[in-house]
Write a protein that holds these residues in place. Structure first.
Motif, PDB file in Angstrom:
ATOM      1  N   GLY A 151       0.158  10.450   7.804  1.00 56.04           N
ATOM      2  CA  GLY A 151       0.495   9.113   8.277  1.00 56.04           C
ATOM      3  C   GLY A 151      -0.550   8.492   9.176  1.00 56.04           C
ATOM      4  O   GLY A 151      -0.805   7.292   9.107  1.00 56.04           O
ATOM      5  N   GLY A 152      -1.173   9.275  10.060  1.00 62.54           N
ATOM      6  CA  GLY A 152      -2.176   8.747  10.983  1.00 62.54           C
ATOM      7  C   GLY A 152      -3.374   8.150  10.260  1.00 62.54           C
ATOM      8  O   GLY A 152      -3.727   6.987  10.485  1.00 62.54           O
TER       9      GLY A 152
ATOM     10  N   ALA B 230      -3.560   7.254   7.179  1.00 57.35           N
ATOM     11  CA  ALA B 230      -3.078   6.153   6.343  1.00 57.35           C
ATOM     12  C   ALA B 230      -2.917   4.881   7.172  1.00 57.35           C
ATOM     13  O   ALA B 230      -3.314   3.794   6.743  1.00 57.35           O
ATOM     14  CB  ALA B 230      -1.752   6.527   5.677  1.00 57.35           C
ATOM     15  N   THR B 231      -2.357   5.022   8.375  1.00 55.59           N
ATOM     16  CA  THR B 231      -2.180   3.868   9.255  1.00 55.59           C
ATOM     17  C   THR B 231      -3.515   3.277   9.656  1.00 55.59           C
ATOM     18  O   THR B 231      -3.699   2.055   9.643  1.00 55.59           O
ATOM     19  CB  THR B 231      -1.387   4.277  10.511  1.00 55.59           C
ATOM     20  N   ARG B 232      -4.487   4.131  10.007  1.00 56.05           N
ATOM     21  CA  ARG B 232      -5.817   3.633  10.381  1.00 56.05           C
ATOM     22  C   ARG B 232      -6.499   2.941   9.205  1.00 56.05           C
ATOM     23  O   ARG B 232      -7.164   1.916   9.366  1.00 56.05           O
ATOM     24  CB  ARG B 232      -6.668   4.774  10.933  1.00 56.05           C
ATOM     25  N   PHE B 233      -6.327   3.493   8.000  1.00 55.61           N
ATOM     26  CA  PHE B 233      -6.902   2.867   6.812  1.00 55.61           C
ATOM     27  C   PHE B 233      -6.333   1.471   6.600  1.00 55.61           C
ATOM     28  O   PHE B 233      -7.076   0.512   6.372  1.00 55.61           O
ATOM     29  CB  PHE B 233      -6.642   3.731   5.570  1.00 55.61           C
ATOM     30  N   VAL B 234      -5.004   1.343   6.676  1.00 54.97           N
ATOM     31  CA  VAL B 234      -4.370   0.037   6.452  1.00 54.97           C
ATOM     32  C   VAL B 234      -4.773  -0.956   7.542  1.00 54.97           C
ATOM     33  O   VAL B 234      -5.053  -2.117   7.259  1.00 54.97           O
ATOM     34  CB  VAL B 234      -2.838   0.171   6.348  1.00 54.97           C
ATOM     35  N   ARG B 235      -4.834  -0.496   8.788  1.00 57.87           N
ATOM     36  CA  ARG B 235      -5.252  -1.378   9.884  1.00 57.87           C
ATOM     37  C   ARG B 235      -6.665  -1.916   9.627  1.00 57.87           C
ATOM     38  O   ARG B 235      -6.931  -3.104   9.773  1.00 57.87           O
ATOM     39  CB  ARG B 235      -5.211  -0.635  11.214  1.00 57.87           C
TER      40      ARG B 235
ATOM     41  N   VAL C 151       0.863  -1.176   0.000  1.00 55.54           N
ATOM     42  CA  VAL C 151       0.000   0.000   0.000  1.00 55.54           C
ATOM     43  C   VAL C 151       0.904   1.231   0.000  1.00 55.54           C
ATOM     44  O   VAL C 151       1.790   1.346   0.847  1.00 55.54           O
ATOM     45  CB  VAL C 151      -0.922   0.021   1.236  1.00 55.54           C
ATOM     46  N   THR C 152       0.695   2.129  -0.963  1.00 51.84           N
ATOM     47  CA  THR C 152       1.478   3.362  -1.021  1.00 51.84           C
ATOM     48  C   THR C 152       0.533   4.563  -0.955  1.00 51.84           C
ATOM     49  O   THR C 152      -0.599   4.500  -1.437  1.00 51.84           O
ATOM     50  CB  THR C 152       2.323   3.454  -2.304  1.00 51.84           C
ATOM     51  N   PHE C 153       1.002   5.636  -0.331  1.00 51.57           N
ATOM     52  CA  PHE C 153       0.224   6.858  -0.190  1.00 51.57           C
ATOM     53  C   PHE C 153       1.056   8.046  -0.646  1.00 51.57           C
ATOM     54  O   PHE C 153       2.266   8.061  -0.472  1.00 51.57           O
ATOM     55  CB  PHE C 153      -0.148   7.096   1.284  1.00 51.57           C
TER      56      PHE C 153
END
Length: 81
Positions: free
Chosen positions: A55-56, A58-63, A46-48
């Motif tokens: 970052g926050g 993005a991290t919640r989305f990936v989780r 996954v790239t953003f």
């Protein structure tokens, strides 16, 4: 994916706000209920674009994406025959 059990990074050639590259599924050790067991692991990159997505979030989305994939969300059984 084609390397006989080897896995690696997927790289996309375009620069988008969000990029998802689905790789191979390979057997790797994983911790399950406090024990290390062999499991099939999906390799997902996954790239953003960090100029647009912090970052926050993005991290919640990936989780959440991992939770949905691991639960099989959206897959349903049909009662055909």
């Amino acid at each position: 994916m084609f390397g006989g059990g080897h896995s690696g990074w997927g790289m996309s050639s375009t620069l988008n706000t969000l990029g998802l590259v689905v790789g191979s599924i390979s057997w790797k050790p994983a911790v399950v209920d406090g024990r290390v067991e062999p499991r099939e692991i999906l390799n997902l990159t996954v790239t953003f674009d960090h100029d647009i997505v912090d970052g926050g979030p993005a991290t919640r989305f990936v989780r959440r994406l991992v939770e949905l994939i691991e639960s099989g969300y959206g897959l349903c059984e049909t009662n055909d025959g």
